[in-house]
Design an enzyme around this catalytic site. Structure first.
Site, PDB file in Angstrom:
ATOM      1  N   ARG A   1       2.462  -0.131   6.539  1.00 51.84           N
ATOM      2  CA  ARG A   1       2.106  -0.568   5.296  1.00 51.84           C
ATOM      3  C   ARG A   1       2.821  -1.618   5.027  1.00 51.84           C
ATOM      4  O   ARG A   1       3.142  -1.715   3.449  1.00 51.84           O
ATOM      5  CB  ARG A   1       2.086   0.854   4.040  1.00 51.84           C
ATOM      6  CG  ARG A   1       0.833   1.521   4.555  1.00 51.84           C
ATOM      7  CD  ARG A   1       0.381   2.340   3.467  1.00 51.84           C
ATOM      8  NE  ARG A   1       1.233   2.944   2.363  1.00 51.84           N
ATOM      9  CZ  ARG A   1       1.010   3.378   0.520  1.00 51.84           C
ATOM     10  NH1 ARG A   1      -0.116   3.350  -0.010  1.00 51.84           N
ATOM     11  NH2 ARG A   1       2.040   4.176   0.303  1.00 51.84           N
ATOM     12  N   ASP A   2       3.935  -1.791   5.021  1.00 54.60           N
ATOM     13  CA  ASP A   2       4.980  -2.819   4.781  1.00 54.60           C
ATOM     14  C   ASP A   2       5.500  -3.427   5.835  1.00 54.60           C
ATOM     15  O   ASP A   2       6.628  -4.130   6.309  1.00 54.60           O
ATOM     16  CB  ASP A   2       6.023  -2.627   3.618  1.00 54.60           C
ATOM     17  CG  ASP A   2       5.714  -4.205   2.552  1.00 54.60           C
ATOM     18  OD1 ASP A   2       6.064  -4.925   2.833  1.00 54.60           O
ATOM     19  OD2 ASP A   2       7.604  -3.464   2.438  1.00 54.60           O
ATOM     20  N   ILE A   3       4.690  -4.551   6.829  1.00 56.65           N
ATOM     21  CA  ILE A   3       4.836  -5.083   7.581  1.00 56.65           C
ATOM     22  C   ILE A   3       5.146  -6.367   6.749  1.00 56.65           C
ATOM     23  O   ILE A   3       4.203  -6.733   7.057  1.00 56.65           O
ATOM     24  CB  ILE A   3       3.692  -5.310   9.029  1.00 56.65           C
ATOM     25  CG1 ILE A   3       3.284  -3.494   9.640  1.00 56.65           C
ATOM     26  CG2 ILE A   3       3.987  -6.344  10.325  1.00 56.65           C
ATOM     27  CD1 ILE A   3       4.367  -2.761  10.308  1.00 56.65           C
TER      28      ILE A   3
END
Length: 277
Positions: free
Chosen positions: A135-137
Site C-alpha cells: 500500500r505504499d509503493i
C-alpha cells in the site's frame, strides 16, 4: 498489587523490551519518522530501528517468521501500547529516489526489468489468503543495494486484505503513487500495489519521457495504472508475467536466473539461522 505481582510484571516488561533495548543508536537516518541506524551492544550486528502504529504488528510478525526474498529481515519486534518498534536488517545502498536523482532516468527496458523484480517480491505476498498488500509503493521504499539487488522496505501502511470490506478504514499512501481506491471509495487489493508499481515505473523512465516507452510496454503500464481496479492486473504475478513478455529472451533468462539465485541465497540464510538456534 502486592510486591511479588509487581516484580513479576516488571520482569515480564523487561523480558519483552530487552531485545530492542540491546540495540544502541549510532546514526540518524530520518529524525522526523524516528528511523535510526543501530548496533547490537554484544554481537555488533547493524540494524535499522523504526516505529509504526501497533496495528501493523500482524504484518511484521509474518515477515519476521517467513523472511520473504527481497525484504529486509526482521530481527526484533516490541509493542508498547499503541507503538510498534521494529529492528530490521540494514541494507547498504541507496533508495531508488536517490539513485534517480544522482543518475537520471533509466531506459524503459531497464525500468521494466526493475519493475518485474519488484513485482516478483510482492508476488508471494499477494498469493496469501488473505493477501498481504504493501500500500505504499514509491521510490523512497525501494532500495538498490550495493550488491546489485533490489529490496522493498517500509511495510508500515500494509494490511492483510479482508473479504467483505467496502473500503479501507485508514486512508494511507503517498499522493502520486497511491491508487485511487486508497482515498476511500473502495478497499485495497493486490491491484493497489500493481498501480503503485506502475507509477514507480513511470518515475524510473521520467514522467516527461513516456513517449519513449515501446508500444507493447506502454500498453502493459497503461493497464497497470488504470484508475479502475477491475481494469488492472489482478496482482503482482500477472504484472510480472506481462512485463517479461515485453523483454528480450536474454533479459528474461537473466531475470529468471536472478530470481532463482535470490531464493537459493534466502534458503541458505534460513538454514544458518536454524543451526544457530
Amino acid at each position: 498489587m502486592n510486591d511479588s505481582k509487581m516484580s513479576g510484571s516488571i520482569k515480564e516488561e523487561m523480558m519483552r523490551t530487552l531485545p530492542v533495548m540491546c540495540y544502541a543508536e549510532i546514526a540518524e537516518i530520518n529524525a522526523e519518522h524516528e528511523v535510526f541506524l543501530v548496533r547490537h551492544i554484544t554481537s555488533g550486528r547493524i540494524g535499522v530501528r523504526k516505529r509504526y502504529p501497533a496495528a501493523v504488528l500482524p504484518v511484521y510478525e509474518y515477515l519476521k517468521k517467513t523472511k520473504p526474498v527481497g525484504i529486509p529481515r526482521i530481527y526484533e519486534l516490541c509493542r508498547e501500547n499503541e507503538t510498534l518498534t521494529v529492528i530490521e536488517e540494514f541494507i547498504p545502498g541507496k533508495s531508488l529516489r536517490e539513485y534517480l536523482k544522482d543518475h537520471g532516468p533509466m531506459k524503459p527496458v531497464r525500468a521494466a526489468f526493475c519493475t518485474a523484480v519488484l513485482a516478483s517480491i510482492l508476488e508471494p505476498l499477494h498469493r496469501l489468503k488473505p493477501p498481504l498488500i504493501h500500500r505504499d509503493i514509491k521510490p523512497e521504499n525501494v532500495i538498490l543495494a550495493d550488491s546489485g539487488c533490489l529490496y522493498l522496505v517500509d511495510f508500515g501502511a500494509s494490511i492483510f486484505a479482508r473479504e467483505g470490506r467496502k473500503r479501507d478504514t485508514n486512508l494511507l499512501g503517498t499522493p502520486g503513487y497511491a491508487a485511487p481506491e486508497q482515498y476511500g471509495y473502495a478497499p485495497s487489493s493486490p491491484g493497489t500495489d500493481v498501480y503503485g508499481l506502475g507509477m514507480v515505473f513511470y518515475e524510473m523512465v521520467g514522467r516527461s519521457r513516456e513517449k519513449d516507452v515501446p508500444v507493447r510496454l506502454r500498453i502493459v503500464m497503461k493497464k497497470a495504472t488504470s484508475a479502475l481496479p477491475e481494469n488492472r492486473f489482478r496482482n503482482a504475478g500477472e504484472l510480472k508475467t506481462a512485463l517479461l513478455s515485453c523483454l528480450s529472451p536474454h533479459l528474461v533468462l537473466t531475470f529468471l536466473a536472478g530470481e532463482h539465485y535470490r531464493r537459493f541465497i534466502n534458503r541458505i540464510h534460513k538454514r544458518k539461522e536454524k543451526k544457530k538456534k
